[in-house]
Design a protein around this motif. Structure first.
Motif, PDB file in Angstrom:
ATOM      1  N   GLY A 390       0.819  -1.205   0.000  1.00 34.70           N
ATOM      2  CA  GLY A 390       0.000   0.000   0.000  1.00 34.70           C
ATOM      3  C   GLY A 390       0.854   1.257   0.000  1.00 34.70           C
ATOM      4  O   GLY A 390       0.585   2.215  -0.731  1.00 34.70           O
ATOM      5  N   ALA A 391       1.921   1.249   0.811  1.00 28.67           N
ATOM      6  CA  ALA A 391       2.790   2.422   0.926  1.00 28.67           C
ATOM      7  C   ALA A 391       3.516   2.742  -0.370  1.00 28.67           C
ATOM      8  O   ALA A 391       3.780   3.909  -0.679  1.00 28.67           O
ATOM      9  N   LEU A 392       3.827   1.711  -1.155  1.00 31.02           N
ATOM     10  CA  LEU A 392       4.539   1.930  -2.424  1.00 31.02           C
ATOM     11  C   LEU A 392       3.719   2.765  -3.407  1.00 31.02           C
ATOM     12  O   LEU A 392       4.277   3.417  -4.295  1.00 31.02           O
ATOM     13  N   ALA A 393       2.389   2.724  -3.249  1.00 32.42           N
ATOM     14  CA  ALA A 393       1.528   3.486  -4.156  1.00 32.42           C
ATOM     15  C   ALA A 393       0.944   4.740  -3.512  1.00 32.42           C
ATOM     16  O   ALA A 393       0.312   5.543  -4.185  1.00 32.42           O
ATOM     17  N   ALA A 394       1.166   4.906  -2.202  1.00 36.89           N
ATOM     18  CA  ALA A 394       0.564   6.046  -1.507  1.00 36.89           C
ATOM     19  C   ALA A 394       1.337   7.335  -1.773  1.00 36.89           C
ATOM     20  O   ALA A 394       2.557   7.312  -1.971  1.00 36.89           O
ATOM     21  N   GLU A 395       0.625   8.446  -1.758  1.00 35.55           N
ATOM     22  CA  GLU A 395       1.272   9.754  -1.903  1.00 35.55           C
ATOM     23  C   GLU A 395       1.988  10.112  -0.602  1.00 35.55           C
ATOM     24  O   GLU A 395       1.438   9.958   0.489  1.00 35.55           O
ATOM     25  N   GLY A 396       3.210  10.575  -0.725  1.00 40.68           N
ATOM     26  CA  GLY A 396       3.944  11.004   0.457  1.00 40.68           C
ATOM     27  C   GLY A 396       4.624   9.855   1.181  1.00 40.68           C
ATOM     28  O   GLY A 396       4.829   8.775   0.630  1.00 40.68           O
ATOM     29  N   GLU A 397       4.955  10.089   2.443  1.00 43.05           N
ATOM     30  CA  GLU A 397       5.788   9.159   3.221  1.00 43.05           C
ATOM     31  C   GLU A 397       4.964   8.276   4.138  1.00 43.05           C
ATOM     32  O   GLU A 397       4.049   8.746   4.823  1.00 43.05           O
ATOM     33  N   THR A 398       5.308   7.004   4.145  1.00 44.79           N
ATOM     34  CA  THR A 398       4.735   6.053   5.096  1.00 44.79           C
ATOM     35  C   THR A 398       5.872   5.468   5.925  1.00 44.79           C
ATOM     36  O   THR A 398       6.918   5.097   5.378  1.00 44.79           O
ATOM     37  N   MET A 399       5.653   5.367   7.234  1.00 46.41           N
ATOM     38  CA  MET A 399       6.626   4.732   8.114  1.00 46.41           C
ATOM     39  C   MET A 399       5.994   3.444   8.645  1.00 46.41           C
ATOM     40  O   MET A 399       4.959   3.479   9.316  1.00 46.41           O
ATOM     41  N   VAL A 400       6.601   2.312   8.289  1.00 44.27           N
ATOM     42  CA  VAL A 400       6.096   1.011   8.737  1.00 44.27           C
ATOM     43  C   VAL A 400       6.871   0.614   9.990  1.00 44.27           C
ATOM     44  O   VAL A 400       8.086   0.427   9.953  1.00 44.27           O
ATOM     45  N   ASN A 401       6.143   0.502  11.103  1.00 36.70           N
ATOM     46  CA  ASN A 401       6.754   0.133  12.379  1.00 36.70           C
ATOM     47  C   ASN A 401       6.642  -1.362  12.632  1.00 36.70           C
ATOM     48  O   ASN A 401       5.825  -2.053  12.028  1.00 36.70           O
ATOM     49  N   ARG A 402       7.465  -1.867  13.548  1.00 33.95           N
ATOM     50  CA  ARG A 402       7.522  -3.292  13.903  1.00 33.95           C
ATOM     51  C   ARG A 402       7.948  -4.152  12.716  1.00 33.95           C
ATOM     52  O   ARG A 402       7.326  -5.170  12.424  1.00 33.95           O
ATOM     53  N   VAL A 403       9.005  -3.763  12.028  1.00 31.80           N
ATOM     54  CA  VAL A 403       9.386  -4.508  10.823  1.00 31.80           C
ATOM     55  C   VAL A 403      10.100  -5.815  11.135  1.00 31.80           C
ATOM     56  O   VAL A 403      10.458  -6.555  10.219  1.00 31.80           O
ATOM     57  N   TYR A 404      10.273  -6.143  12.430  1.00 34.22           N
ATOM     58  CA  TYR A 404      10.841  -7.461  12.731  1.00 34.22           C
ATOM     59  C   TYR A 404       9.958  -8.575  12.179  1.00 34.22           C
ATOM     60  O   TYR A 404      10.428  -9.670  11.878  1.00 34.22           O
ATOM     61  N   HIS A 405       8.656  -8.274  12.024  1.00 32.91           N
ATOM     62  CA  HIS A 405       7.779  -9.257  11.372  1.00 32.91           C
ATOM     63  C   HIS A 405       8.252  -9.527   9.939  1.00 32.91           C
ATOM     64  O   HIS A 405       8.297 -10.678   9.493  1.00 32.91           O
ATOM     65  N   LEU A 406       8.601  -8.467   9.219  1.00 34.96           N
ATOM     66  CA  LEU A 406       9.078  -8.614   7.840  1.00 34.96           C
ATOM     67  C   LEU A 406      10.346  -9.439   7.781  1.00 34.96           C
ATOM     68  O   LEU A 406      10.521 -10.287   6.897  1.00 34.96           O
ATOM     69  N   ASP A 407      11.250  -9.210   8.725  1.00 33.62           N
ATOM     70  CA  ASP A 407      12.534  -9.901   8.713  1.00 33.62           C
ATOM     71  C   ASP A 407      12.377 -11.398   8.949  1.00 33.62           C
ATOM     72  O   ASP A 407      13.269 -12.177   8.612  1.00 33.62           O
ATOM     73  N   ARG A 408      11.254 -11.795   9.509  1.00 32.03           N
ATOM     74  CA  ARG A 408      11.002 -13.223   9.725  1.00 32.03           C
ATOM     75  C   ARG A 408      10.797 -13.953   8.403  1.00 32.03           C
ATOM     76  O   ARG A 408      11.074 -15.152   8.318  1.00 32.03           O
ATOM     77  N   GLY A 409      10.263 -13.278   7.377  1.00 31.59           N
ATOM     78  CA  GLY A 409       9.873 -14.011   6.183  1.00 31.59           C
ATOM     79  C   GLY A 409      10.289 -13.431   4.853  1.00 31.59           C
ATOM     80  O   GLY A 409      10.051 -14.057   3.817  1.00 31.59           O
ATOM     81  N   PHE A 410      10.907 -12.226   4.846  1.00 29.29           N
ATOM     82  CA  PHE A 410      11.312 -11.616   3.578  1.00 29.29           C
ATOM     83  C   PHE A 410      12.780 -11.227   3.639  1.00 29.29           C
ATOM     84  O   PHE A 410      13.191 -10.426   4.482  1.00 29.29           O
TER      85      PHE A 410
END
Length: 429
Positions: A390-410
């Motif tokens: 969603g953030a890749l297409a959103a206007e402006g800046e998005t800050m995604v918090n708790r990215v340790y979830h991402l590091d588990r699988g990507f």
């Protein structure tokens, strides 16, 4: 705690190498407990869950060796690990380790199959529903294991070894099928697993077990037949490409527009998801190098999808599809049939301006013309990457918090997207 900053609005162009599948790597590593010989796994992704499982297995006495860097090698490629469980020194998997990753509960099967006993804590992991272990316990009992539950631990005993039997799952279960397979390969006699999960990762583990000397037939079907053997040997096996990572990046390209080659991806592993993507107006084509995803900027068409076990649409791509549908030209309906509570990303997507209404296990998504950047919070692995899309297409800046979830699988997500033109960076602290 790390965060990921994204400035949206840039199309993705280039190529993304697809990593080895996390959902095959973890059970393959656990299968090393079945033999005292060396299991060599190639194309292993560099993930937090893989590192955690290394710690869990080392607690049982398993040795692991990861070779150093070689000429011409890059972080783009999966690495190789040598796993040796020559002597299992502890058959207990404690709460402080198992509670951090649900799949680690599966060690119960090879431990009781090889050692005749196992004491494993009830599992933890993602906050998605209850994901009970009752079907895993049922499978072990069908093979003659005596089960006791005491103080939050499942204790399995088979003093004289496991015996072949018939296991009929009342519903499709990936974890149950993995557990039954690993228990049955060393059981005396023949085991038949009915209503087995048909996910490609199950087949990958079964193929590896056969290389180790197991006798499994019916791979890729709902009926697996296992002729038990007295011991397994070593083997070398390359982990299959990650179909969930493939689908995730495919939807990211569809969301932003652009043209990306997903290197090493295999379309037969996620055909239902690719079919859905084509319905949205995205161009999907298989090549000798992988799968090419292209969208020329035309509108995204809405779709109606229900998650199902393989070969249906994967539950692990539901959040990513929902993110894509937030900007579709119309209304989409996404029904989740695998896990309860798997819509926790809905309120976070709403912070970006998405219009999503929940009706039981169905999300009704009304597309909007644009999303706007905002701070969001990841709640689990797949939800977090849906927020990135969603953030890749959103206007402006998005800050995604708790990215340790991402590091588990990507593996190296921000590097892979950044190389294709995304404005994305990791912010430490």
């Amino acid at each position: 705690m790390d965060r990921i900053r994204i400035v949206g609005g840039r199309p993705l162009k280039g190529s993304i190498p697809i990593s080895g599948a996390k959902n095959a790597t973890l059970p393959l590593m656990i299968a090393s407990l079945l033999t005292d010989q060396t299991l060599i796994l190639d194309n292993v992704p560099r993930l937090a869950d893989v590192s955690l499982l290394q710690r869990i297995l080392s607690n049982h006495g398993v040795d692991m060796m990861v070779p150093g860097k070689r000429p011409g090698e890059s972080q783009q490629n999966g690495h190789t690990i040598h796993i040796v469980a020559s002597r299992i020194v502890d058959t207990t998997a404690p709460y402080d380790l198992v509670s951090k990753m649900r799949a680690s509960f599966w060690v119960i099967a090879p431990l009781v199959a090889r050692m005749g006993e196992a004491k494993v804590s009830m599992p933890g992991g993602c906050a998605i529903g209850t994901r009970p272990v009752d079907l895993l316990i049922m499978a072990l009992e069908k093979l003659g294991a005596k089960i006791e539950i005491d103080g939050g631990y499942v204790i399995a005993r088979a003093k004289d070894g496991l015996k072949g039997g018939e296991i009929k799952f009342p519903k499709v279960t990936v974890s149950g099928t993995h557990t039954a397979l690993m228990a049955a390969v060393l059981a005396r006699g023949t085991t038949v697993i009915e209503n087995a999960a048909q996910e490609p990762e199950i087949g990958d583990v079964a193929d590896c077990l056969n290389k180790m000397g197991a006798r499994i037939s019916g791979i890729g079907t709902s009926r697996l037949i296992i002729e038990g053997v007295t011991r397994l040997g070593g083997a070398r096996h390359s982990v299959l490409p990650d179909r969930i990572e493939t689908g995730t990046y495919a939807m990211a390209v569809a969301m932003t527009g652009g043209d990306v080659l997903l290197e090493g991806a295999r379309p037969e592993l996620l055909q239902s998801a690719l079919d859905v993507l084509a319905q949205t107006g995205t161009e999907v084509s298989a090549t000798n190098e992988g799968i090419r995803i292209k969208r020329n900027g035309a509108g995204i068409s809405p779709v109606d999808v229900t998650t199902d076990p393989f070969p249906g649409f994967p539950t692990d791509l539901q959040a990513q599809l929902m993110a894509l549908m937030t900007m579709a030209k119309g209304t989409s309906r996404i029904t989740e049939t695998i896990f309860e509570n798997r819509f926790m990303h809905v309120q976070e997507l709403a912070r970006l301006g998405a219009r999503i209404a929940l009706d039981g296990q169905t999300a009704v998504v009304t597309g909007v013309d644009k999303l706007r950047g905002a701070p969001v919070m990841a709640t689990d692995l797949r939800a977090s990457v849906g927020l990135v899309i969603g953030a890749l297409a959103a206007e402006g800046e998005t800050m995604v918090n708790r990215v340790y979830h991402l590091d588990r699988g990507f593996e190296r997500l921000e590097d892979k997207l950044g190389a294709c033109g995304a404005a994305i960076e990791r912010v430490s602290g």
